[in-house]
Design a protein around this motif. Structure first.
Motif, PDB file in Angstrom:
ATOM      1  N   PRO A 125       0.788  -1.238   0.000  1.00 34.62           N
ATOM      2  CA  PRO A 125       0.000   0.000   0.000  1.00 34.62           C
ATOM      3  C   PRO A 125       0.816   1.283   0.000  1.00 34.62           C
ATOM      4  CG  PRO A 125      -0.841  -1.576   1.608  1.00 34.62           C
ATOM      5  CD  PRO A 125       0.453  -2.114   1.124  1.00 34.62           C
ATOM      6  N   THR A 126       1.998   1.304   0.604  1.00 36.24           N
ATOM      7  CA  THR A 126       2.763   2.549   0.706  1.00 36.24           C
ATOM      8  C   THR A 126       3.832   2.690  -0.365  1.00 36.24           C
ATOM      9  OG1 THR A 126       4.321   1.521   2.256  1.00 36.24           O
ATOM     10  CG2 THR A 126       2.382   2.580   3.196  1.00 36.24           C
ATOM     11  N   SER A 127       3.891   1.784  -1.323  1.00 36.21           N
ATOM     12  CA  SER A 127       4.906   1.872  -2.371  1.00 36.21           C
ATOM     13  C   SER A 127       4.543   2.954  -3.382  1.00 36.21           C
ATOM     14  CB  SER A 127       5.073   0.520  -3.075  1.00 36.21           C
ATOM     15  OG  SER A 127       3.849   0.116  -3.663  1.00 36.21           O
ATOM     16  N   THR A 128       5.515   3.327  -4.207  1.00 27.30           N
ATOM     17  CA  THR A 128       5.297   4.428  -5.141  1.00 27.30           C
ATOM     18  C   THR A 128       4.307   4.072  -6.241  1.00 27.30           C
ATOM     19  OG1 THR A 128       7.232   3.668  -6.388  1.00 27.30           O
ATOM     20  CG2 THR A 128       7.590   5.377  -4.738  1.00 27.30           C
ATOM     21  N   GLY A 129       4.281   2.818  -6.676  1.00 28.88           N
ATOM     22  CA  GLY A 129       3.384   2.442  -7.750  1.00 28.88           C
ATOM     23  C   GLY A 129       1.981   2.100  -7.308  1.00 28.88           C
ATOM     24  N   TYR A 130       1.738   2.047  -5.986  1.00 32.10           N
ATOM     25  CA  TYR A 130       0.414   1.630  -5.518  1.00 32.10           C
ATOM     26  C   TYR A 130      -0.639   2.693  -5.811  1.00 32.10           C
ATOM     27  CZ  TYR A 130      -3.377   0.292  -2.404  1.00 32.10           C
ATOM     28  OH  TYR A 130      -4.607  -0.041  -1.906  1.00 32.10           O
ATOM     29  N   GLU A 131      -0.313   3.959  -5.634  1.00 32.59           N
ATOM     30  CA  GLU A 131      -1.300   5.024  -5.824  1.00 32.59           C
ATOM     31  C   GLU A 131      -1.791   5.068  -7.264  1.00 32.59           C
ATOM     32  OE1 GLU A 131      -3.925   7.761  -4.610  1.00 32.59           O
ATOM     33  OE2 GLU A 131      -2.551   6.613  -3.342  1.00 32.59           O
ATOM     34  N   ALA A 132      -0.863   4.952  -8.225  1.00 30.22           N
ATOM     35  CA  ALA A 132      -1.274   4.955  -9.634  1.00 30.22           C
ATOM     36  C   ALA A 132      -2.120   3.732  -9.952  1.00 30.22           C
ATOM     37  CB  ALA A 132      -0.035   5.000 -10.534  1.00 30.22           C
ATOM     38  N   TYR A 133      -1.752   2.573  -9.394  1.00 32.16           N
ATOM     39  CA  TYR A 133      -2.544   1.362  -9.620  1.00 32.16           C
ATOM     40  C   TYR A 133      -3.933   1.499  -9.013  1.00 32.16           C
ATOM     41  CZ  TYR A 133      -4.338  -3.260  -8.465  1.00 32.16           C
ATOM     42  OH  TYR A 133      -5.151  -4.346  -8.290  1.00 32.16           O
ATOM     43  N   ALA A 134      -4.029   2.006  -7.786  1.00 31.93           N
ATOM     44  CA  ALA A 134      -5.329   2.137  -7.125  1.00 31.93           C
ATOM     45  C   ALA A 134      -6.215   3.137  -7.841  1.00 31.93           C
ATOM     46  CB  ALA A 134      -5.119   2.548  -5.665  1.00 31.93           C
ATOM     47  N   THR A 135      -5.629   4.222  -8.342  1.00 26.86           N
ATOM     48  CA  THR A 135      -6.423   5.228  -9.055  1.00 26.86           C
ATOM     49  C   THR A 135      -6.974   4.666 -10.357  1.00 26.86           C
ATOM     50  OG1 THR A 135      -5.072   6.989  -8.082  1.00 26.86           O
ATOM     51  CG2 THR A 135      -6.366   7.544 -10.034  1.00 26.86           C
ATOM     52  N   ALA A 136      -6.135   3.974 -11.131  1.00 26.81           N
ATOM     53  CA  ALA A 136      -6.603   3.401 -12.395  1.00 26.81           C
ATOM     54  C   ALA A 136      -7.676   2.341 -12.159  1.00 26.81           C
ATOM     55  CB  ALA A 136      -5.417   2.799 -13.152  1.00 26.81           C
ATOM     56  N   ARG A 137      -7.488   1.531 -11.142  1.00 30.78           N
ATOM     57  CA  ARG A 137      -8.479   0.496 -10.851  1.00 30.78           C
ATOM     58  C   ARG A 137      -9.797   1.107 -10.367  1.00 30.78           C
ATOM     59  NH1 ARG A 137      -7.618  -4.921  -7.178  1.00 30.78           N
ATOM     60  NH2 ARG A 137      -9.777  -5.597  -7.198  1.00 30.78           N
ATOM     61  N   LEU A 155     -25.315  -1.171   1.960  1.00 31.51           N
ATOM     62  CA  LEU A 155     -24.478  -2.237   2.506  1.00 31.51           C
ATOM     63  C   LEU A 155     -23.517  -1.735   3.574  1.00 31.51           C
ATOM     64  CD1 LEU A 155     -23.597  -4.147  -0.787  1.00 31.51           C
ATOM     65  CD2 LEU A 155     -25.129  -4.910   1.019  1.00 31.51           C
ATOM     66  N   GLY A 156     -23.355  -0.427   3.678  1.00 32.67           N
ATOM     67  CA  GLY A 156     -22.456   0.138   4.678  1.00 32.67           C
ATOM     68  C   GLY A 156     -21.006   0.178   4.253  1.00 32.67           C
ATOM     69  N   THR A 157     -20.755   0.114   2.948  1.00 34.20           N
ATOM     70  CA  THR A 157     -19.381   0.171   2.431  1.00 34.20           C
ATOM     71  C   THR A 157     -19.058   1.622   2.092  1.00 34.20           C
ATOM     72  OG1 THR A 157     -19.657  -2.047   1.503  1.00 34.20           O
ATOM     73  CG2 THR A 157     -17.787  -0.744   0.714  1.00 34.20           C
ATOM     74  N   GLU A 158     -18.231   2.243   2.910  1.00 31.40           N
ATOM     75  CA  GLU A 158     -17.931   3.656   2.727  1.00 31.40           C
ATOM     76  C   GLU A 158     -16.937   3.896   1.598  1.00 31.40           C
ATOM     77  OE1 GLU A 158     -16.678   5.329   6.372  1.00 31.40           O
ATOM     78  OE2 GLU A 158     -18.659   5.246   7.313  1.00 31.40           O
ATOM     79  N   SER A 159     -16.007   2.965   1.387  1.00 30.70           N
ATOM     80  CA  SER A 159     -14.981   3.141   0.360  1.00 30.70           C
ATOM     81  C   SER A 159     -15.003   1.932  -0.567  1.00 30.70           C
ATOM     82  CB  SER A 159     -13.606   3.316   1.012  1.00 30.70           C
ATOM     83  OG  SER A 159     -12.607   3.520   0.033  1.00 30.70           O
ATOM     84  N   PRO A 160     -15.915   1.900  -1.551  1.00 30.03           N
ATOM     85  CA  PRO A 160     -16.030   0.708  -2.409  1.00 30.03           C
ATOM     86  C   PRO A 160     -14.989   0.628  -3.509  1.00 30.03           C
ATOM     87  CG  PRO A 160     -17.680   2.314  -3.027  1.00 30.03           C
ATOM     88  CD  PRO A 160     -16.950   2.900  -1.860  1.00 30.03           C
ATOM     89  N   TRP A 161     -14.332   1.745  -3.852  1.00 33.35           N
ATOM     90  CA  TRP A 161     -13.454   1.747  -5.032  1.00 33.35           C
ATOM     91  C   TRP A 161     -11.982   1.588  -4.682  1.00 33.35           C
ATOM     92  CZ3 TRP A 161     -17.290   0.864  -7.766  1.00 33.35           C
ATOM     93  CH2 TRP A 161     -18.469   1.618  -7.716  1.00 33.35           C
ATOM     94  N   ARG A 162     -11.605   1.871  -3.481  1.00 34.44           N
ATOM     95  CA  ARG A 162     -10.208   1.723  -3.065  1.00 34.44           C
ATOM     96  C   ARG A 162     -10.163   1.531  -1.555  1.00 34.44           C
ATOM     97  NH1 ARG A 162      -6.498   6.306  -4.416  1.00 34.44           N
ATOM     98  NH2 ARG A 162      -7.639   6.496  -6.367  1.00 34.44           N
ATOM     99  N   ALA A 163      -9.049   1.004  -1.075  1.00 34.55           N
ATOM    100  CA  ALA A 163      -8.874   0.781   0.362  1.00 34.55           C
ATOM    101  C   ALA A 163      -8.598   2.111   1.058  1.00 34.55           C
ATOM    102  CB  ALA A 163      -7.724  -0.199   0.606  1.00 34.55           C
TER     103      ALA A 163
END
Length: 640
Positions: free
Chosen positions: A366-378, A400-408
């Protein structure tokens, strides 16, 4: 023919003559303006789904629907993946200087990149790289460190018979050295000369293409700092380091599976060292040589590769990494695939890491440099797919009570102010024309946060010992700071600055974990991990104890426990990769939780012990998919 019909059919414009048509090479070069093709691109494009990734046109998965044959090939046969898109950075300079540069940027857990076991060139080190001197903050990506092997001692080689000397050099070029290998008589094996002080050495750094710029910047910063320090120590001595890029100059193949040895043995034949001067000088593929009986010899590098952790119950995967010069990709690829080896893409490579129980970059870091770009694209892709569905055919995450469905939501798990992401801005603009100034103020505060407010991932081979040392101290934050400073001093770095407070350091720490479902169910990506209280934990243990070894329908008590609605405050983490594990035969996932929550789960497990002599029960949590209502019990263990 009717002129209108002729125009509709597109035959109004005559075809170009053969002399005016673009050649095939020029046509392919025009199609590579915004991305690059691998040398095996045409082979993959005919048989696999292709997508643009990291500046390349790469194969995602075969056109077949099922991925199980590829998993069987990695477990019982062999599977090959073209990883020529990986970036290679070459450093050349004094051996002592190179070791100091690597120690400043690489992970201090485990052996040093400059230790004897790796500096000889017979082994490759799998580690992680950070920003220069920033450990434990600034995680970039995984890194493979490969030193150029030292030359064999000429005296030892000359003492051997001609045939035996050739056989030993061929084995050394394709197989790792082994001290248990039987030898005829009392003749000694060729000795590898030890590096002299101040000797010029070469080292390769193999990194993911998405992290190439950050890896190169970290290496250059570390090199500049080391050179400046050496100039202050000895101003008369001049020391230089050459840093270059070898992208698109070599091809890399990953061959996994128990039959990978047979595939390489049948496709490759090691030869002795050639003493011709023209062969030594002209190693570029395509260079004409005088035709002789022993031509067509290509230098290759074989690296043993393994996937799997020592403390994991998952089945490990083993194979080889083959590195060949550019221009020879299809020659080797055709020979390897004709042996019946399956070909995999990005999906198969990720599945191998998942089945072996190891994190996959960048989705599981989660804290790596490529994670943010991957999470945004997904997040953009999944939200666009969700928007295309009618309301009756899509999940209502609000109910359903899911506050953040698109990313962690790692910021919310750690108790940090949550930034506004692009998909949330688009959703807010649909409901109102502007975003409130209060949320903008929170975003501005996030942007000016210093390193003490930066979340970081505690990982490495010594994580278990670090956590055991923390639990022995009354102040866990001070214990964590002490253990981190020990690792920094180990690799020659100064302790963390006084501005890094122990309480903030431990509150911003994440740890990678494995999640194994106790009974039925399988997690999905971005599934939510919840903590449970002591009473609910005892009830889950009683249900599992009463239904152990049975595969009947769910009991009434199990249904009631699974339908208990968890509170928002009980969210402790997310699963980054979750699926049904084919090797384990049950639901399995890889995720991350805060270090503070992991220590609380350990304390809860201690309370559940029946007596002082009984073993500590496994850590118990419950998991809910983001589009589901039922929670399933799962065991959690530390991933090192």
């Amino acid at each position: 023919m009717d002129p209108l019909r002729k125009k509709v059919l597109g035959r109004s414009i005559p075809k170009l003559g053969k002399n005016k048509r673009l050649k095939r090479t020029e046509l392919f070069a025009r199609r590579q303006r915004d991305k690059l093709w691998l040398e095996t691109h045409i082979w993959h494009a005919k048989r696999m789904k292709m997508e643009n990734m990291w500046g390349y046109r790469l194969a995602v998965h075969p056109t077949e629907k099922s991925y199980r044959p590829s998993h069987r090939a990695s477990v019982h046969g062999s599977i090959i993946h073209d990883a020529s898109y990986y970036s290679i950075i070459e450093m050349k300079g004094d051996s002592g200087v190179l070791k100091r540069v690597l120690d400043m940027s690489c992970d201090p857990n485990g052996p040093s990149p400059g230790s004897k076991r790796y500096s000889g060139g017979s082994r490759a080190l799998e580690t992680y790289i950070y920003k220069s001197g920033a450990y434990p903050f600034g995680l970039i990506s995984p890194l493979t460190v490969l030193w150029k092997s030292l030359p064999l001692s000429s005296a030892a080689v000359s003492d051997l018979p001609q045939e035996e000397g050739q056989q030993q050099s061929a084995a050394a070029s394709t197989q790792p050295s082994s001290s248990k290998r039987k030898r005829k008589g009392k003749e000694k094996a060729p000795e590898i000369s030890s590096p002299a002080l101040g000797a010029i050495r070469t080292v390769w750094l193999i990194a993911h293409p998405s992290a190439y710029e950050d890896v190169l910047a970290s290496v250059k910063t570390s090199a500049s700092a080391v050179l400046d320090a050496m100039r202050h120590e000895n101003a008369d001595k001049e020391v230089e380091i050459e840093v270059g890029c070898l992208n698109n100059q070599v091809n890399i193949f990953e061959i996994m599976g128990p039959k990978s040895n047979q595939v390489l043995r049948g496709a490759l034949t090691p030869v002795s060292q050639d003493k011709r001067q023209d062969f030594k000088m002209l190693l570029i593929p395509g260079t004409p040589l005088n035709p002789e009986r022993q031509d067509d010899r290509i230098p290759v590098i074989l690296i043993s590769r393994s996937l799997g952790a020592s403390n994991s119950k998952n089945q490990g995967l083993h194979g080889w990494t083959l590195i060949v010069p550019s221009g020879w990709s299809m020659a080797f690829f055709s020979s390897l695939t004709f042996t019946g080896t399956r070909v995999g893409g990005q999906r198969e490579r990720q599945t191998q890491a998942f089945e072996a129980g190891v994190p996959y970059f960048p989705r599981d870091l989660p804290t790596s440099t490529g994670y943010e770009a991957y999470a945004t694209a997904r997040a953009k892709e999944e939200k666009a797919r969700w928007d295309r569905k009618p309301p009756a055919k899509r999940s209502n995450y609000q109910k359903l009570g899911t506050e953040s469905p698109w990313r962690a939501d790692w910021h919310g798990v750690l108790g940090m102010p949550k930034p506004i992401f692009e998909e949330e801005k688009e959703e807010a603009q649909e409901t109102e024309d502007f975003v409130t100034t209060q949320r903008e103020q929170q975003m501005d505060e996030m942007e000016v946060c210093d390193d003490t407010e930066e979340m970081w991932l505690l990982r490495g081979s010594e994580v278990s010992s670090v956590i055991s040392g923390i639990t022995k101290m009354f102040n866990h934050g001070a214990g964590l700071l002490q253990e981190i400073n020990k690792l920094r001093i180990k690799c020659g770095l100064e302790p963390l600055e006084p501005s890094v407070k122990p309480d903030k350091l431990i509150k911003r720490a994440l740890v990678s974990v494995r999640i194994t479902f106790c009974k039925r169910g399988a997690p999905e990506d971005l599934a939510i991990i919840y903590s449970i209280d002591d009473d609910e934990a005892r009830k889950w243990e009683r249900v599992m104890r009463n239904t152990r070894g049975t595969h009947d329908e769910e009991t009434e008590e199990e249904i009631q426990l699974s339908e208990l609605e968890p509170t928002k405050s009980s969210v402790i983490g997310y699963i980054t990769t979750g699926h049904f594990s084919l090797s384990q035969g049950q639901g399995f996932g890889i995720g991350a939780i805060p270090l503070v929550k992991y220590l609380q789960l350990q304390d809860q497990a201690e309370k559940r012990r029946t007596n002082g002599t009984s073993p500590i029960p496994p850590l118990l949590v419950k998991v809910r998919n983001r589009n589901g209502q039922q929670c399933r019990a799962a065991h959690i263990e530390l991933l090192t």
